[in-house]
Design a protein around this motif. Structure first.
Motif, PDB file in Angstrom:
ATOM      1  N   TYR A 486       0.832  -1.210   0.000  1.00 42.72           N
ATOM      2  CA  TYR A 486       0.000   0.000   0.000  1.00 42.72           C
ATOM      3  C   TYR A 486       0.867   1.262   0.000  1.00 42.72           C
ATOM      4  O   TYR A 486       0.846   2.039  -0.940  1.00 42.72           O
ATOM      5  CB  TYR A 486      -0.929  -0.026   1.211  1.00 42.72           C
ATOM      6  N   LEU A 487       1.659   1.457   1.065  1.00 45.89           N
ATOM      7  CA  LEU A 487       2.424   2.698   1.186  1.00 45.89           C
ATOM      8  C   LEU A 487       3.614   2.749   0.232  1.00 45.89           C
ATOM      9  O   LEU A 487       3.862   3.773  -0.415  1.00 45.89           O
ATOM     10  CB  LEU A 487       2.896   2.871   2.635  1.00 45.89           C
ATOM     11  N   LEU A 488       4.373   1.648   0.137  1.00 43.03           N
ATOM     12  CA  LEU A 488       5.588   1.647  -0.679  1.00 43.03           C
ATOM     13  C   LEU A 488       5.360   1.141  -2.099  1.00 43.03           C
ATOM     14  O   LEU A 488       6.281   1.214  -2.918  1.00 43.03           O
ATOM     15  CB  LEU A 488       6.668   0.781  -0.008  1.00 43.03           C
ATOM     16  N   TRP A 489       4.181   0.644  -2.379  1.00 42.53           N
ATOM     17  CA  TRP A 489       3.939   0.110  -3.719  1.00 42.53           C
ATOM     18  C   TRP A 489       3.886   1.261  -4.716  1.00 42.53           C
ATOM     19  O   TRP A 489       3.138   2.215  -4.533  1.00 42.53           O
ATOM     20  CB  TRP A 489       2.651  -0.698  -3.763  1.00 42.53           C
ATOM     21  N   PRO A 490       4.706   1.208  -5.777  1.00 42.28           N
ATOM     22  CA  PRO A 490       4.813   2.350  -6.710  1.00 42.28           C
ATOM     23  C   PRO A 490       3.626   2.450  -7.648  1.00 42.28           C
ATOM     24  O   PRO A 490       3.720   2.178  -8.839  1.00 42.28           O
ATOM     25  CB  PRO A 490       6.104   2.045  -7.473  1.00 42.28           C
ATOM     26  N   GLU A 491       2.521   2.875  -7.096  1.00 45.21           N
ATOM     27  CA  GLU A 491       1.321   2.979  -7.916  1.00 45.21           C
ATOM     28  C   GLU A 491       0.556   4.227  -7.512  1.00 45.21           C
ATOM     29  O   GLU A 491       0.338   4.487  -6.338  1.00 45.21           O
ATOM     30  CB  GLU A 491       0.435   1.752  -7.727  1.00 45.21           C
ATOM     31  N   ARG A 492       0.195   5.028  -8.500  1.00 43.46           N
ATOM     32  CA  ARG A 492      -0.622   6.204  -8.259  1.00 43.46           C
ATOM     33  C   ARG A 492      -1.779   6.212  -9.242  1.00 43.46           C
ATOM     34  O   ARG A 492      -1.543   6.026 -10.446  1.00 43.46           O
ATOM     35  CB  ARG A 492       0.205   7.473  -8.437  1.00 43.46           C
ATOM     36  N   PRO A 493      -3.011   6.410  -8.788  1.00 38.42           N
ATOM     37  CA  PRO A 493      -3.397   6.638  -7.397  1.00 38.42           C
ATOM     38  C   PRO A 493      -3.356   5.356  -6.593  1.00 38.42           C
ATOM     39  O   PRO A 493      -3.201   4.279  -7.154  1.00 38.42           O
ATOM     40  CB  PRO A 493      -4.832   7.135  -7.512  1.00 38.42           C
ATOM     41  N   ARG A 494      -3.498   5.497  -5.282  1.00 37.04           N
ATOM     42  CA  ARG A 494      -3.430   4.327  -4.413  1.00 37.04           C
ATOM     43  C   ARG A 494      -4.716   3.506  -4.466  1.00 37.04           C
ATOM     44  O   ARG A 494      -4.871   2.557  -3.737  1.00 37.04           O
ATOM     45  CB  ARG A 494      -3.129   4.764  -2.979  1.00 37.04           C
ATOM     46  N   HIS A 495      -5.647   3.918  -5.254  1.00 32.12           N
ATOM     47  CA  HIS A 495      -6.845   3.122  -5.505  1.00 32.12           C
ATOM     48  C   HIS A 495      -7.179   3.303  -6.977  1.00 32.12           C
ATOM     49  O   HIS A 495      -6.385   3.868  -7.736  1.00 32.12           O
ATOM     50  CB  HIS A 495      -8.005   3.558  -4.594  1.00 32.12           C
ATOM     51  N   ARG A 496      -8.323   2.830  -7.400  1.00 37.66           N
ATOM     52  CA  ARG A 496      -8.615   2.764  -8.838  1.00 37.66           C
ATOM     53  C   ARG A 496      -9.623   3.812  -9.284  1.00 37.66           C
ATOM     54  O   ARG A 496     -10.342   3.602 -10.252  1.00 37.66           O
ATOM     55  CB  ARG A 496      -9.122   1.360  -9.163  1.00 37.66           C
ATOM     56  N   ILE A 497      -9.658   4.949  -8.626  1.00 32.51           N
ATOM     57  CA  ILE A 497     -10.628   5.977  -8.994  1.00 32.51           C
ATOM     58  C   ILE A 497     -10.353   6.507 -10.400  1.00 32.51           C
ATOM     59  O   ILE A 497     -11.249   6.549 -11.262  1.00 32.51           O
ATOM     60  CB  ILE A 497     -10.614   7.125  -7.968  1.00 32.51           C
ATOM     61  N   GLU A 498      -9.145   6.946 -10.622  1.00 32.44           N
ATOM     62  CA  GLU A 498      -8.838   7.598 -11.904  1.00 32.44           C
ATOM     63  C   GLU A 498      -8.975   6.655 -13.095  1.00 32.44           C
ATOM     64  O   GLU A 498      -9.570   7.031 -14.117  1.00 32.44           O
ATOM     65  CB  GLU A 498      -7.458   8.238 -11.823  1.00 32.44           C
ATOM     66  N   PRO A 499      -8.478   5.405 -13.039  1.00 31.98           N
ATOM     67  CA  PRO A 499      -8.744   4.490 -14.162  1.00 31.98           C
ATOM     68  C   PRO A 499     -10.230   4.241 -14.392  1.00 31.98           C
ATOM     69  O   PRO A 499     -10.672   4.120 -15.547  1.00 31.98           O
ATOM     70  CB  PRO A 499      -8.014   3.205 -13.746  1.00 31.98           C
TER      71      PRO A 499
END
Length: 671
Positions: A486-499
């Motif tokens: 969650y915190l260190l995983w290189p993914e933005r956004p941290r959830h799937r709202i924008e996709p």
């Protein structure tokens, strides 16, 4: 700057209050009874035959089947359960084989099991990202592999997997339709169709009120459920007459929904006697047909005329007569879709995410004195399931739920350790599982933890004093997920709202293109505000229906919007910065939902008002959708909001004009 008006109640509620608030689903009594019997019978047979070890694995398979059971036709229910439990049995076979044939030495064993579970975790994560069924199968593949690597083995060692399949098969058999189940009222598809018509009636009753948007969201959810129960027909398998008729009634409901969406956007109510028609249609559907009269009224706008035509067509289909719907069967699924999605970037990334957390968890269990090493990877698999909402909330909820579940189990075992009493308690726990899962993830954990610990107690491998280390295992697993997944995983956004917003804008753009490219107007060009012919005249019923492609483009757009709204709601229940990002995207989600109604109203203006599509206004909306898509991809939520309309739309004005104004205000391109 206009004030943000979308969902003010949601924004005024603290994120932690939204996270803790459970849903209030109806009691699924049929599922609960099947779950209880499915668990109790294998455990009882195991005790009677003195092979409780096998009965426990059969009960475990029944529990996994219960987790994936739904109220739906057998041809959908059986494959859903089978795909999940086959993956679970495969995982159990992998886990028990690792335990049976492990190399000698503690560190060698931990290394081999850790590497095998990490490889299984990658496959599990990639499969989980392919959709709801893949998510269930992927999670159970990893959960069962972890359990099999640590639970005491049955004899022979390979017997655990087939016993799980036997327990799941028993649950499937319990749900087979009986003779009384074949009645229309008992058919889940009939009930879902009736629920959709009831929701349509509530939407019509709430037209022109602030409750309209919420009613429309409920209607979309009901149609989503009905769509899942009526999958695309198979070209080589003929459908029964009842299924064909249900599909026609469903398509008629879609046409009425489009008209209602246009009226909702236009803030224009209909007479109460018209709003009551869908409720009578629902009761007729439950009774397997019947005549439903549509009152004679004077629809004075294109959207009202579209609703009148749609309701009359729906009444004809419910009565069993042919009606011109302008629809076609839903496009068949692409047979290569699962393979492509399984190897897509998103699936691979999610597989790596799960594998990383499992690798860290395996390293932790190898270096720490944990009595049940399989509990950590099992918890990681549950928390990282992709379609259960926020990873943060699941991690916190699972930790709290495990504490409560262990406390309940300790209390139960302080009163009795009798095997028959524990069998009854396990059956009661699994009976609560369908309701708890729908209500809240934390409540699901509170129910599942005692059930799992009681199974361990029946297996003779634990006592109440050893249950409290499971709390530490759960906290450790949740901390690993929060840190590395969650915190260190290189993914933005941290959830799937924008996709999800990108998908919704693309679906709306396709729907708009279908509407504006539909050809000639429905009638000779006349002012849109003129009173149309009476609803029982040939001109009304002869108006050209929507193009066949438009029906499914519209349904796809509405479903994509519902998915985006759900992601925003889940994000609002997370702490900052994720919750703040969800709040920033909330006005855009609301604006897109209103745009879908504007496009529906515009389609009615073209078909029934004689309006020719205006290229300039269509271009404005397309440009606004492109700008919103670019903003979502670049992680730039809008900084302003457009006010929600509160008065009826002038039917003489293009519906797209007001929608374009709102989107441009939202994006800041309009002052």
């Amino acid at each position: 700057m206009p004030s943000r008006s979308a969902d003010p109640v949601q924004r005024s509620t603290p994120w932690w209050a939204r996270a803790a608030r459970p849903a209030r689903p109806p009691l699924p009594l049929a599922l609960m009874v099947r779950a209880a019997v499915g668990m109790a019978v294998p455990l009882a047979l195991g005790q009677l035959t003195h092979r409780l070890d096998l009965g426990i694995f059969a009960g475990l398979g029944a529990m996994h089947a219960t987790m994936n059971d739904r109220v739906e036709p057998t041809r959908l229910r059986a494959p859903r359960i089978a795909s999940a439990v086959l993956a679970s049995a495969l995982g159990m076979l992998i886990g028990t084989a690792l335990q049976e044939f492990h190399p000698q030495g503690f560190h060698s064993t931990a290394l081999v099991i850790g590497m095998a579970l990490t490889a299984t975790a990658f496959v599990s994560g990639a499969l989980s990202a392919t959709g709801p069924r893949g998510s269930a199968a992927g999670m159970l593949l990893l959960v069962s592999a972890a359990l099999g690597s640590g639970m005491p083995l049955a004899r022979p060692w390979w017997a655990a997997a087939p016993m799980m399949l036997a327990g799941a098969a028993f649950v499937i058999l319990l749900g087979l339709p009986r003779r009384s189940y074949r009645r229309p009222r008992a058919d889940p598809r009939n009930r879902a169709l009736a629920a959709a018509y009831e929701a349509l009636g509530r939407t019509l009753a709430d037209l022109g009120t602030p409750r309209g948007a919420t009613s429309r969201q409920v209607l979309t959810a009901r149609l989503n459920q009905l769509q899942d129960l009526l999958p695309p027909p198979r070209s080589r398998v003929p459908e029964s007459p009842r299924t064909v008729r249900l599909r026609r009634m469903y398509e008629a409901a879609l046409a009425a929904t489009e008209a209602a969406s246009g009226l909702l956007w236009a803030w224009r109510p209909v007479p109460p006697e018209v709003a009551a028609v869908p409720g009578r249609l629902a009761r007729a559907v439950e009774g397997d047909g019947g005549e439903v009269a549509v009152p004679d009224w004077e629809p004075d706008t294109p959207s009202r005329q579209a609703l009148d035509v749609a309701l009359r067509a729906a009444a004809e289909t419910v009565a069993g007569r042919e009606a011109v719907l302008g629809t076609a069967p839903a496009p068949p699924p692409d047979p290569w879709r699962l393979r492509v999605r399984l190897l897509s970037r998103g699936s691979v990334r999610y597989g790596l995410r799960v594998a990383l957390c499992i690798a860290v968890g395996s390293a932790a269990t190898a270096s720490l004195p944990l009595s049940k090493s399989y509990w950590v990877p099992m918890t990681i698999a549950f928390v990282l399931k992709p379609d259960l909402g926020s990873v943060f909330l699941r991690a916190v909820s699972r930790s709290i739920g495990t504490v409560l579940g262990v406390a309940v189990t300790a209390g139960v075992l302080s009163l009795t350790t009798d095997a028959w009493a524990l069998t009854v308690i396990a059956a009661l726990c699994v009976a609560l599982l369908p309701y708890a899962t729908a209500a809240h993830y934390g409540l699901n954990t509170v129910v599942m933890t005692p059930m799992a610990l009681i199974l361990l107690q029946l297996g003779g491998q634990s006592s109440a004093a050893e249950f409290w280390p499971r709390v530490l295992d759960t906290v450790l697993a949740s901390a690993i997920v929060l840190l590395f997944g969650y915190l260190l995983w290189p993914e933005r956004p941290r959830h799937r709202i924008e996709p999800r917003l990108v998908d919704a804008t693309a679906a709306l753009r396709a729907y708009l293109a279908s509407v504006t490219g539909s050809g000639a107007p429905a009638a000779p060009p006349t002012p849109a505000s003129d009173t149309p012919p009476a609803p029982d005249t040939p001109q009304t019923s002869a108006a050209p229906p929507a193009p066949v492609a438009e029906v499914w483009l519209r349904r796809t757009a509405y479903r994509a919007l519902a998915d985006a709204r759900q992601e925003v709601r889940q994000g609002l229940a997370e702490p900052p910065p994720t919750g703040r990002l969800a709040e920033q995207w909330l006005p855009a989600t609301a604006a897109l939902e209103r745009l879908s109604g504007a496009v529906a109203a515009y389609a009615a203006q073209i078909r029934y008002g004689g309006r020719v599509p205006e290229p300039d206004e269509v271009a404005r909306v397309r440009q606004a959708l492109d700008d919103l898509t670019a903003a979502a991809r670049e992680h730039r939520p809008p900084t302003r909001s457009a006010a929600r309309p509160t008065r009826p739309h002038d039917p003489a004005r293009s519906a797209l004009g007001r929608a374009a104004d709102e989107l441009e205000t939202l994006l800041g391109s309009r002052g």
